[in-house]
Scaffold this active site. Structure first.
Site, PDB file in Angstrom:
ATOM      1  N   SER A  33     -26.932  98.019 160.759  1.00 61.65           N
ATOM      2  CA  SER A  33     -26.185  99.065 160.065  1.00 61.65           C
ATOM      3  C   SER A  33     -27.105 100.189 159.609  1.00 61.65           C
ATOM      4  CB  SER A  33     -25.442  98.471 158.872  1.00 61.65           C
ATOM      5  OG  SER A  33     -26.334  97.835 157.992  1.00 61.65           O
ATOM      6  N   CYS A  34     -28.401  99.944 159.652  1.00 63.92           N
ATOM      7  CA  CYS A  34     -29.367 100.998 159.343  1.00 63.92           C
ATOM      8  C   CYS A  34     -29.232 102.117 160.372  1.00 63.92           C
ATOM      9  CB  CYS A  34     -30.795 100.470 159.449  1.00 63.92           C
ATOM     10  SG  CYS A  34     -31.366  99.573 157.997  1.00 63.92           S
ATOM     11  N   VAL A  35     -29.638 103.312 159.968  1.00 67.19           N
ATOM     12  CA  VAL A  35     -29.613 104.409 160.919  1.00 67.19           C
ATOM     13  C   VAL A  35     -31.029 104.967 161.066  1.00 67.19           C
ATOM     14  CG1 VAL A  35     -28.849 106.127 159.214  1.00 67.19           C
ATOM     15  CG2 VAL A  35     -28.370 106.502 161.609  1.00 67.19           C
TER      16      VAL A  35
END
Lengths: 163, 204
Positions: A33-35
């Site tokens: 979910s990190c960008v």
């Protein structure tokens, strides 16, 4: 395209950003979910990548690089400090998957919110996003060539995309 | 309370509480798969969030993650991580002939079997811990992903990440025959830490 075989590799871990010049690969492993927000100035062969955990900006006691707005601000300041021109900056964004896809509402969409936050932030700085590889439900590893802006994104099944 | 306020007495108490809970979970797993499962004494540590993927053998390692939330008197997240080879073995014990984890994607059946393992482990852990502490602790419906360890962990960290830059990690390893390995992470919400410690009578 993605730098030479001998390019120096620098790992960009969660809540970190790295800026480099020339033949350097910035690597963010296992974005869920990190960008990953990569910003580069192709004229000056300079680029940086931030591995962002959360949207928004942190309070003063937090690590600012965990949050989208504060991390991008700090990264761009460093790119400019190293000789980058703000007008020639371009961006590529990767990540923001929904790893546990069918969870209830309370936890829905950290990934999606991260992507939206990154887009809003880049738009507010007038930095065009040339390409994005976001969303879905699979993790991604990103190799970003600081000097050229070339990027390779790989998933757990070994499928590679050149961006 | 803040994680930085935790002293060795607190950490020892959390380890002991978890040891009992995880012992119970290992027994349940062993009964489910019909083979002996040993448990390492849990490690309790406060880790910087960026270090967590490395605790499970590197961010790019392919793992099966089963994620649950803890509801009730205390709240938090639980994450079970099985390396791909162990997940494959577990599945072949539960569903003979299944080799989906070897292919790189989980079938509906194998995902469901892994969710069930997560459910049993989490429920037995939480019920042992709950009865020890006289707290009601309820696991959510589990969710499964088969992916890079970093990608599985960052989601959980995002859930906690707004609170601080470190996280409490209660971790143990299952070891079974033939070669079964799993990591069990419990990440209590910072506000719930105090509830757990108070119930364990180590916090006034």
């Amino acid at each position: 395209m993605n730098g030479s075989e001998t390019a120096h590799r620098i790992r960009v871990r969660i809540a970190e950003f790295k800026v480099a010049k020339g033949d350097v690969l910035l690597v963010a492993i296992g974005l869920g979910s990190c960008v990953g927000v990569a910003v580069y100035d192709p004229e000056h062969e300079l680029g940086g990548m931030a591995h962002i955990l959360l949207p928004g900006r942190g309070s003063s006691k937090d690590n600012p690089n965990k949050f989208c707005d504060t991390s991008i601000d700090a990264m761009i300041s460093q790119i400019v400090a190293m000789g980058g021109a703000i007008k020639s900056l371009k961006a590529k964004i990767v990540g923001g998957a929904h790893m546990f896809a069918w969870l209830g509402d309370s936890s829905k969409g950290v990934g999606e919110r991260n992507v939206r936050a990154a887009k809003n932030k880049l738009a507010s700085l007038n930095i065009p996003i040339v390409v994005e590889e976001t969303g879905g439900s699979e993790g991604r590893t990103v190799e970003f060539h600081a000097g050229s802006g070339a990027m390779v994104v790989r998933n757990a099944r070994g499928i590679e995309i050149n961006l | 309370m803040l994680l930085s306020d935790l002293n060795t007495v607190h950490l020892d108490a959390l380890r002991e509480i978890s040891n009992i809970g995880m012992g119970n979970a290992a027994t349940a797993l062993s009964q489910m798969i019909g083979t002996r499962v040993d448990l390492r004494v849990p490690k309790v540590s406060v880790a910087a969030i960026e270090e967590v993927p490395d605790l499970i053998g590197g961010a790019e390692r392919l793992v099966v993650g089963v994620y649950l939330q803890i509801y009730g008197d205390a709240r938090g997240n639980m994450l079970l991580i099985f390396p791909r080879s162990s997940a494959t073995r577990l599945l072949s014990m539960l569903i003979p002939g299944d080799d989906s984890a070897r292919e790189g994607l989980l079938t509906e059946n194998s995902a469901s079997a892994l969710r069930e393992i997560g459910n049993i482990l989490a429920s037995s852990y939480l019920s042992a811990m709950g009865s020890l502490l006289s707290l009601t602790l309820i696991p959510s419906v589990p969710s499964v992903a088969f992916d890079m360890a970093g990608a599985i962990v960052d989601y959980t960290l995002a859930e906690l990440g707004a609170e601080g830059d470190t996280t409490l990690v209660i971790e143990t390893e299952f070891m079974g025959e033939p070669q079964l390995q799993g990591h069990f992470f419990v990440l209590p919400d910072p506000q719930s830490l105090e509830i757990l410690l108070r119930a364990g009578k180590v916090f006034k």
